[in-house]
Scaffold this active site. Structure first.
Site, PDB file in Angstrom:
ATOM      1  N   GLY A 157     -33.048   5.814  14.432  1.00 43.42           N
ATOM      2  CA  GLY A 157     -34.094   5.032  14.589  1.00 43.42           C
ATOM      3  C   GLY A 157     -34.594   4.396  16.060  1.00 43.42           C
ATOM      4  O   GLY A 157     -34.512   3.336  16.282  1.00 43.42           O
ATOM      5  N   TYR A 158     -35.151   5.320  16.933  1.00 46.88           N
ATOM      6  CA  TYR A 158     -35.240   4.799  18.300  1.00 46.88           C
ATOM      7  C   TYR A 158     -36.953   4.500  18.713  1.00 46.88           C
ATOM      8  O   TYR A 158     -37.424   3.650  19.086  1.00 46.88           O
ATOM      9  CB  TYR A 158     -34.666   5.687  19.429  1.00 46.88           C
ATOM     10  CG  TYR A 158     -33.005   5.435  19.507  1.00 46.88           C
ATOM     11  CD1 TYR A 158     -32.378   4.892  18.640  1.00 46.88           C
ATOM     12  CD2 TYR A 158     -32.571   6.191  20.563  1.00 46.88           C
ATOM     13  CE1 TYR A 158     -30.921   4.596  18.906  1.00 46.88           C
ATOM     14  CE2 TYR A 158     -31.181   6.204  20.811  1.00 46.88           C
ATOM     15  CZ  TYR A 158     -30.553   5.318  19.772  1.00 46.88           C
ATOM     16  OH  TYR A 158     -29.100   5.416  20.121  1.00 46.88           O
ATOM     17  N   SER A 159     -37.573   5.847  18.496  1.00 50.05           N
ATOM     18  CA  SER A 159     -38.880   5.929  18.818  1.00 50.05           C
ATOM     19  C   SER A 159     -39.811   5.217  18.143  1.00 50.05           C
ATOM     20  O   SER A 159     -39.513   5.059  17.138  1.00 50.05           O
ATOM     21  CB  SER A 159     -39.282   7.534  18.838  1.00 50.05           C
ATOM     22  OG  SER A 159     -38.320   8.406  19.642  1.00 50.05           O
ATOM     23  N   SER A 167     -35.428  11.997  12.797  1.00 43.30           N
ATOM     24  CA  SER A 167     -34.912  13.300  11.906  1.00 43.30           C
ATOM     25  C   SER A 167     -33.861  12.693  10.930  1.00 43.30           C
ATOM     26  O   SER A 167     -33.052  11.891  11.020  1.00 43.30           O
ATOM     27  CB  SER A 167     -34.011  14.148  12.950  1.00 43.30           C
ATOM     28  OG  SER A 167     -34.845  14.444  14.274  1.00 43.30           O
ATOM     29  N   GLU A 174     -25.901  12.512  23.021  1.00 48.59           N
ATOM     30  CA  GLU A 174     -26.756  13.561  22.120  1.00 48.59           C
ATOM     31  C   GLU A 174     -26.909  14.851  22.980  1.00 48.59           C
ATOM     32  O   GLU A 174     -26.902  15.919  22.349  1.00 48.59           O
ATOM     33  CB  GLU A 174     -28.250  12.744  21.881  1.00 48.59           C
ATOM     34  CG  GLU A 174     -29.044  13.476  21.348  1.00 48.59           C
ATOM     35  CD  GLU A 174     -30.400  12.868  20.854  1.00 48.59           C
ATOM     36  OE1 GLU A 174     -30.644  11.950  21.217  1.00 48.59           O
ATOM     37  OE2 GLU A 174     -31.306  13.358  20.028  1.00 48.59           O
TER      38      GLU A 174
END
Ligand SMILES: Cc1cc2nc3c(=O)[nH]c(=O)nc-3n(C[C@H](O)[C@H](O)[C@H](O)COP(=O)(O)OP(=O)(O)OC[C@H]3O[C@@H](n4cnc5c(N)ncnc54)[C@H](O)[C@@H]3O)c2cc1C
Length: 395
Positions: free
Chosen positions: A128-130, A162, A245
């Protein structure tokens, strides 16, 4: 290279390791996936658990956390055999991103609590970054975490996450500093995806699938014990995790596309297309690129082993891979002519529409995990040491 196998205590050569792994993957292959989505997840989890229990999970992970800690050559063999066997891959995005970060920055208690369940597939993790206003410029993120005793209270929105609809844990970045503190006021929190106040909504993509989601946090309470690293010190961790990543994908993608390209060449041969010198030339170009991908993937793994970090060169390999996978699918669809654009439900679709599906899916490849433009900026500034773009905020 030889290693001592844990199971037998004997010395094993690379080829013996390959044979042992291939034997396991063949004998325990879980078969075709169920059609029902929930059954498919259960099927995939059962496979990951079987892999872990047999000592075949986490090729690069330390043994103390359930991994294999394989030497370089055997990590390459592992990825090759895994791609060849067509067995299910990991669930969620935790293994390649959050796990290396926890291994490097987590406390012993956090490592004990989180790593094994993640590797065994018992706990699925999503990134949960963006945010709607913070993608490439992640330092602008606005989701806040206010300290309240032994907890944080989290509010905000994330997007393009995702696998979050099946996640147990969301590893996220939150603002713990002042609103304009950019990279100096970000912390790395692990949020229980089932906690009160967390809402996950699927988003449909170009292929018709819902591979990602948006996440809303409304007064979500997160224990301070679930913060990785220091308060306001999260940005350093992000750099580790984004590098991993890109790196995690490199060898795996190289092995996967080795197989996919062979299948495309086979298809072109079956359809009588390989007599055309232009087709042969195009396929030869892809063949050269798939071999370069393997070498670059090997270089990334050896960098991780030598320096503990993939380094900015992982951007080079990521960029090369995403351009390759877009070109491969575009070429496949072109080669197949009008049949190439038929979807899987059409009786005339070639190989159940896999090539056109890949064509649509890989449009996203130059966006996810950092856009192609951002990868180029990283290569320019951090690998080639060109000057920083004065129009951009200082790094
Ligand atoms: C398939 C997929 C899966 C994803 N999974 C996740 C996930 O699990 N978790 C998660 O948190 N996020 C995920 N993302 C989000 C992804 O990280 C962002 O989409 C990406 O970082 C770009 O951010 P953005 O969409 O806000 O675009 P923006 O940052 O708004 O960019 C828009 C355009 O401007 C360009 N641009 C922006 N800044 C610059 C610059 N400095 N120089 C040159 N060009 C620039 C970009 O390259 C792009 O073309 C996923 C995205 C995709 C497509």
């Amino acid at each position: 290279m030889t290693t001592l196998t844990e199971q037998t205590g004997t010395v094993e050569t690379d080829e013996e390791f390959r044979a042992r792994l291939r034997g396991f993957l063949t004998e325990n292959h879980p078969g075709r996936p169920p059609k029902d989505p929930a059954e498919k997840i259960a099927w995939q989890k059962a496979w990951l658990a079987a892999l872990f229990d047999a000592g075949f999970a986490g090729p690069s992970w330390p043994r103390e956390y359930g991994g294999m800690d394989l030497p370089f050559a055997q990590q390459v063999i592992y990825q090759e055999e895994y791609a060849r066997a067509r067995v299910p891959g990991p669930l969620g995005t935790g293994l390649g991103i959050a796990a290396p970060t926890i291994i490097k920055y987590g406390t012993e208690e956090q490592k004990e609590r989180f790593l094994r369940p993640m590797l065994r597939g018992d706990s699925v993790w999503a990134q949960g970054y963006s945010e709607p206003e913070a993608g490439s410029d992640l330092q602008a993120l606005r989701t806040t975490a206010r300290r309240d005793g032994d907890e944080y209270v989290v509010n905000g929105q994330k997007v393009w996450n995702s696998s979050a609809e099946i996640a147990d844990v969301i590893f996220t970045l939150v603002r713990t500093g002042e609103p304009d503190s950019r990279q100096h006021g970000i912390s790395y929190l692990l949020v229980d995806a089932k906690a009160p106040g967390v809402t996950v909504r699927p988003l449909k993509d170009l292929t018709g699938a819902s591979a990602f989601t948006e996440i809303f946090f409304e007064d979500v309470r997160v224990p301070v014990a679930d913060r990785i690293g220091e308060e306001n010190g999260g940005w350093q961790l992000v750099r580790t995790s984004l590098g991993h990543e890109r790196a995690a994908g490199a060898m795996n993608q190289a092995a996967l596309y080795r197989r996919v390209l062979s299948e495309l060449i086979e298809l072109a041969r079956d359809r009588g297309l390989t007599g055309d010198p232009l087709v042969r030339d195009t396929l030869a170009d892809l063949e050269i690129r798939v071999r370069i991908m393997r070498l670059t993937g090997m270089r990334t793994i050896s960098d991780i082993q030598a320096k503990g970090e993939p380094g900015p060169a992982s951007s080079t390999s990521r960029l090369f891979i995403v351009q390759f996978e877009q070109d491969l699918h575009e070429i496949a669809v072109d080669l197949l002519g009008e049949y190439g654009v038929l979807g899987k439900k059409d009786p005339h679709a070639v190989q159940r529409g896999r090539w056109v599906w890949g064509f649509l899916r890989t449009r996203a490849s130059t966006i996810g995990a950092g856009t192609a433009e951002i990868q180029r900026n990283t290569i320019a500034e951090q690998v080639l040491k060109l000057p920083h773009d004065p129009a951009m905020p200082p790094r």
